[in-house]
Design a protein around this motif. Structure first.
Motif, PDB file in Angstrom:
ATOM      1  N   LEU A   1      -2.909  -3.622  -3.572  1.00 32.95           N
ATOM      2  CA  LEU A   1      -4.639  -3.622  -4.469  1.00 32.95           C
ATOM      3  C   LEU A   1      -4.453  -3.308  -6.028  1.00 32.95           C
ATOM      4  CD1 LEU A   1      -7.490  -2.593  -4.175  1.00 32.95           C
ATOM      5  CD2 LEU A   1      -6.718  -0.614  -3.745  1.00 32.95           C
ATOM      6  N   TYR A   2      -5.215  -4.143  -6.513  1.00 30.39           N
ATOM      7  CA  TYR A   2      -5.135  -3.970  -8.038  1.00 30.39           C
ATOM      8  C   TYR A   2      -6.157  -3.085  -8.705  1.00 30.39           C
ATOM      9  CZ  TYR A   2      -0.992  -7.595  -7.114  1.00 30.39           C
ATOM     10  OH  TYR A   2       0.285  -7.901  -6.408  1.00 30.39           O
ATOM     11  N   ALA A   3      -6.122  -2.470  -9.711  1.00 31.39           N
ATOM     12  CA  ALA A   3      -7.004  -2.121 -10.505  1.00 31.39           C
ATOM     13  C   ALA A   3      -7.094  -2.615 -11.801  1.00 31.39           C
ATOM     14  CB  ALA A   3      -6.918  -0.555 -10.373  1.00 31.39           C
ATOM     15  N   TYR A   4      -8.242  -3.276 -12.310  1.00 32.65           N
ATOM     16  CA  TYR A   4      -8.341  -3.788 -13.827  1.00 32.65           C
ATOM     17  C   TYR A   4      -9.402  -2.905 -13.976  1.00 32.65           C
ATOM     18  CZ  TYR A   4      -4.956  -7.626 -12.446  1.00 32.65           C
ATOM     19  OH  TYR A   4      -4.072  -8.989 -11.822  1.00 32.65           O
ATOM     20  N   ASP A   5      -9.355  -3.557 -15.950  1.00 38.43           N
ATOM     21  CA  ASP A   5     -11.423  -2.818 -15.768  1.00 38.43           C
ATOM     22  C   ASP A   5     -12.157  -3.564 -15.896  1.00 38.43           C
ATOM     23  OD1 ASP A   5      -9.370  -0.965 -17.152  1.00 38.43           O
ATOM     24  OD2 ASP A   5      -8.733  -2.735 -18.899  1.00 38.43           O
ATOM     25  N   TYR A   6     -13.287  -3.468 -15.330  1.00 39.76           N
ATOM     26  CA  TYR A   6     -13.265  -2.662 -14.356  1.00 39.76           C
ATOM     27  C   TYR A   6     -13.684  -2.558 -12.945  1.00 39.76           C
ATOM     28  CZ  TYR A   6     -13.719   0.217 -18.486  1.00 39.76           C
ATOM     29  OH  TYR A   6     -13.614   0.321 -20.139  1.00 39.76           O
ATOM     30  N   TYR A   7     -12.542  -2.963 -12.017  1.00 38.07           N
ATOM     31  CA  TYR A   7     -12.772  -4.110 -11.546  1.00 38.07           C
ATOM     32  C   TYR A   7     -11.690  -3.880  -9.713  1.00 38.07           C
ATOM     33  CZ  TYR A   7     -10.907  -7.871 -13.005  1.00 38.07           C
ATOM     34  OH  TYR A   7      -9.981  -8.715 -13.877  1.00 38.07           O
ATOM     35  N   TYR A   8     -12.001  -4.088  -8.496  1.00 41.36           N
ATOM     36  CA  TYR A   8     -10.696  -4.049  -8.147  1.00 41.36           C
ATOM     37  C   TYR A   8     -10.492  -5.721  -7.152  1.00 41.36           C
ATOM     38  CZ  TYR A   8     -11.381   0.919  -7.109  1.00 41.36           C
ATOM     39  OH  TYR A   8     -11.256   2.260  -7.911  1.00 41.36           O
ATOM     40  N   ILE A   9      -9.067  -6.068  -7.097  1.00 39.01           N
ATOM     41  CA  ILE A   9      -8.774  -6.656  -5.918  1.00 39.01           C
ATOM     42  C   ILE A   9      -7.490  -7.176  -5.277  1.00 39.01           C
ATOM     43  CG2 ILE A   9      -7.821  -9.025  -6.067  1.00 39.01           C
ATOM     44  CD1 ILE A   9      -8.723  -9.683  -9.082  1.00 39.01           C
ATOM     45  N   PRO A  10      -7.819  -6.502  -4.053  1.00 43.42           N
ATOM     46  CA  PRO A  10      -9.489  -7.502  -3.768  1.00 43.42           C
ATOM     47  C   PRO A  10     -10.451  -6.015  -3.402  1.00 43.42           C
ATOM     48  CG  PRO A  10      -7.926  -6.363  -1.681  1.00 43.42           C
ATOM     49  CD  PRO A  10      -7.052  -6.273  -2.776  1.00 43.42           C
ATOM     50  N   ASN A  11     -12.017  -6.695  -3.281  1.00 39.95           N
ATOM     51  CA  ASN A  11     -12.363  -5.795  -3.285  1.00 39.95           C
ATOM     52  C   ASN A  11     -13.714  -5.162  -1.634  1.00 39.95           C
ATOM     53  OD1 ASN A  11     -14.246  -7.967  -3.211  1.00 39.95           O
ATOM     54  ND2 ASN A  11     -15.552  -7.649  -5.418  1.00 39.95           N
ATOM     55  N   TYR A  12     -12.857  -6.645  -1.424  1.00 39.92           N
ATOM     56  CA  TYR A  12     -13.373  -6.169  -0.256  1.00 39.92           C
ATOM     57  C   TYR A  12     -12.221  -6.445   1.200  1.00 39.92           C
ATOM     58  CZ  TYR A  12     -16.399  -6.682   4.102  1.00 39.92           C
ATOM     59  OH  TYR A  12     -16.536  -6.733   5.917  1.00 39.92           O
ATOM     60  N   MET A  13     -11.942  -4.954   2.159  1.00 33.34           N
ATOM     61  CA  MET A  13     -10.798  -5.506   2.996  1.00 33.34           C
ATOM     62  C   MET A  13     -11.457  -5.381   4.613  1.00 33.34           C
ATOM     63  SD  MET A  13      -7.497  -3.375   1.462  1.00 33.34           S
ATOM     64  CE  MET A  13      -8.249  -2.746   0.356  1.00 33.34           C
ATOM     65  N   THR A  14     -10.728  -5.956   5.445  1.00 28.76           N
ATOM     66  CA  THR A  14     -11.022  -5.231   7.391  1.00 28.76           C
ATOM     67  C   THR A  14      -9.751  -4.572   7.003  1.00 28.76           C
ATOM     68  OG1 THR A  14     -12.431  -7.489   7.141  1.00 28.76           O
ATOM     69  CG2 THR A  14     -12.159  -6.477   8.956  1.00 28.76           C
ATOM     70  N   TRP A  15      -9.565  -3.620   8.280  1.00 28.86           N
ATOM     71  CA  TRP A  15      -8.917  -2.911   8.931  1.00 28.86           C
ATOM     72  C   TRP A  15      -8.909  -2.996  10.407  1.00 28.86           C
ATOM     73  CZ3 TRP A  15      -8.922   1.746   5.080  1.00 28.86           C
ATOM     74  CH2 TRP A  15      -7.876   1.686   4.363  1.00 28.86           C
ATOM     75  N   ARG A  16      -8.077  -2.576  11.201  1.00 30.74           N
ATOM     76  CA  ARG A  16      -8.379  -2.494  12.211  1.00 30.74           C
ATOM     77  C   ARG A  16      -7.722  -0.872  13.042  1.00 30.74           C
ATOM     78  NH1 ARG A  16      -9.919  -5.601  16.098  1.00 30.74           N
ATOM     79  NH2 ARG A  16      -8.950  -7.526  15.577  1.00 30.74           N
ATOM     80  N   VAL A  17      -8.433   0.003  13.678  1.00 27.27           N
ATOM     81  CA  VAL A  17      -8.308   1.680  14.281  1.00 27.27           C
ATOM     82  C   VAL A  17      -6.895   1.045  14.530  1.00 27.27           C
ATOM     83  CG1 VAL A  17      -8.191   2.758  15.447  1.00 27.27           C
ATOM     84  CG2 VAL A  17     -10.432   2.166  14.122  1.00 27.27           C
ATOM     85  N   GLY A  18      -5.649   1.617  14.170  1.00 25.01           N
ATOM     86  CA  GLY A  18      -4.158   2.030  14.646  1.00 25.01           C
ATOM     87  C   GLY A  18      -3.700   0.345  13.862  1.00 25.01           C
ATOM     88  N   ASP A  19      -3.912   0.644  13.497  1.00 20.41           N
ATOM     89  CA  ASP A  19      -3.043  -0.796  12.140  1.00 20.41           C
ATOM     90  C   ASP A  19      -1.972  -0.106  11.791  1.00 20.41           C
ATOM     91  OD1 ASP A  19      -3.814  -2.429  14.066  1.00 20.41           O
ATOM     92  OD2 ASP A  19      -4.660  -4.248  12.403  1.00 20.41           O
ATOM     93  N   GLN A  20      -0.790  -0.356  11.519  1.00 21.36           N
ATOM     94  CA  GLN A  20      -0.203   0.023   9.832  1.00 21.36           C
ATOM     95  C   GLN A  20      -0.108  -0.587   8.893  1.00 21.36           C
ATOM     96  OE1 GLN A  20       2.013   3.076   9.634  1.00 21.36           O
ATOM     97  NE2 GLN A  20       2.185   2.814   8.046  1.00 21.36           N
ATOM     98  N   MET A  21      -0.475  -0.412   8.072  1.00 18.72           N
ATOM     99  CA  MET A  21      -1.100   0.084   6.199  1.00 18.72           C
ATOM    100  C   MET A  21      -0.154   0.248   5.830  1.00 18.72           C
ATOM    101  SD  MET A  21      -3.881  -1.764   7.316  1.00 18.72           S
ATOM    102  CE  MET A  21      -4.040  -2.588   5.636  1.00 18.72           C
ATOM    103  N   ASP A  22       0.688  -0.492   4.870  1.00 17.92           N
ATOM    104  CA  ASP A  22       1.482   0.329   3.349  1.00 17.92           C
ATOM    105  C   ASP A  22       0.234  -0.720   2.389  1.00 17.92           C
ATOM    106  OD1 ASP A  22       3.544  -0.720   6.019  1.00 17.92           O
ATOM    107  OD2 ASP A  22       3.957   0.548   4.108  1.00 17.92           O
ATOM    108  N   ILE A  23      -0.329   0.272   1.834  1.00 18.94           N
ATOM    109  CA  ILE A  23      -0.953  -0.239   0.835  1.00 18.94           C
ATOM    110  C   ILE A  23       0.071  -0.131  -1.110  1.00 18.94           C
ATOM    111  CG2 ILE A  23      -3.337  -0.474  -0.743  1.00 18.94           C
ATOM    112  CD1 ILE A  23      -3.551  -0.931   1.537  1.00 18.94           C
ATOM    113  N   ILE A  24       0.127  -1.339  -1.954  1.00 21.61           N
ATOM    114  CA  ILE A  24       0.470  -1.218  -2.835  1.00 21.61           C
ATOM    115  C   ILE A  24      -0.073  -0.940  -3.675  1.00 21.61           C
ATOM    116  CG2 ILE A  24       2.759  -1.747  -4.461  1.00 21.61           C
ATOM    117  CD1 ILE A  24       3.261  -1.848  -1.988  1.00 21.61           C
TER     118      ILE A  24
END
Ligand SMILES: [Cu+2]
Length: 215
Positions: A65-88
């Motif tokens: 997940l990248y922060a820029y001036d002034y937006y994120y990439i990505p700006n939309y994500m789909t997750w599922r309950v119970g999944d393991q996430m590692d957000i960098i």
């Protein structure tokens, strides 16, 4: 109409739709130039078009997940309950501090306020009661755990832990942090955003959405 050599340059005609966007944008943020607004809206249109074509696959495991001036990439994500996430989470800006908060019902009344603002912008902080492990802190401005249950990998001093406000890692330019968690049982649509500089970043478009699917 004849144009004399010393007349000021004539402004090109701007279509009504663009004028509307421009007015809206200037109301929200007088600090940014119109060129920036056009760039921003153009990019948003591209992102929306791409999402419409390709959909949004469920993310699990490592996500950058990248922060820029002034937006994120990505700006939309789909997750599922119970999944393991590692957000960098990484701040790609060379000049600006950026944070990542996530919740529901941003208090837009704060946008009108002057002086000291309450630090908690979300009425509901997504991270309340969520087990999170933080690691690999680099150039952290501060980290607010709020009501998350946080495990720190390595010296806690590096995270510059603060109290008050929403769960939020705030990164200096070039900073990064690794956020690990199991997607909690909180299905539905959640918003994320950066409230740095008294919400200017958020108002300017530094926000995104996470759709959480049931397990
Ligand atoms: Cu920001």
């Amino acid at each position: 109409m004849n144009k004399l050599p010393n007349d000021p340059p004539v402004e090109p005609e701007i279509p009504e739709e663009q004028q509307w966007s421009r007015r809206q944008f200037l109301v929200g943020s007088a600090a940014l130039g119109v060129a920036g607004a056009v760039t921003l809206f153009g990019r948003q249109a591209l992102v929306d078009a791409a999402r419409g074509l390709f959909g949004s696959p469920v993310s699990s495991g490592t996500v950058h997940l990248y922060a820029y001036d002034y937006y994120y990439i990505p700006n939309y994500m789909t997750w599922r309950v119970g999944d393991q996430m590692d957000i960098i989470f990484q701040n790609q800006s060379h000049t600006h501090w950026h944070e990542w908060t996530m919740g529901r019902h941003v208090n837009e009344a704060y946008f009108q306020a002057f002086g000291n603002l309450p630090a908690d912008a979300w009425a509901v902080d997504f991270w309340d009661g969520v087990h999170v492990t933080l690691s690999d802190p680099y150039n952290i401005d501060n980290f607010v755990p709020n009501k998350a249950i946080v495990t720190y990998d390595g010296p806690k001093a590096l995270f510059n832990i603060q109290t008050g406000g929403d769960f939020s890692p705030t990164l200096k330019p070039g900073g990064s942090i690794h956020i690990s968690f199991t997607v909690p049982n909180k299905p539905g649509i959640w918003d994320y955003g950066c409230f740095v500089q008294q919400y200017i970043h958020y108002r300017t478009g530094m926000r995104g959405k996470v759709m959480i699917l049931p397990a």
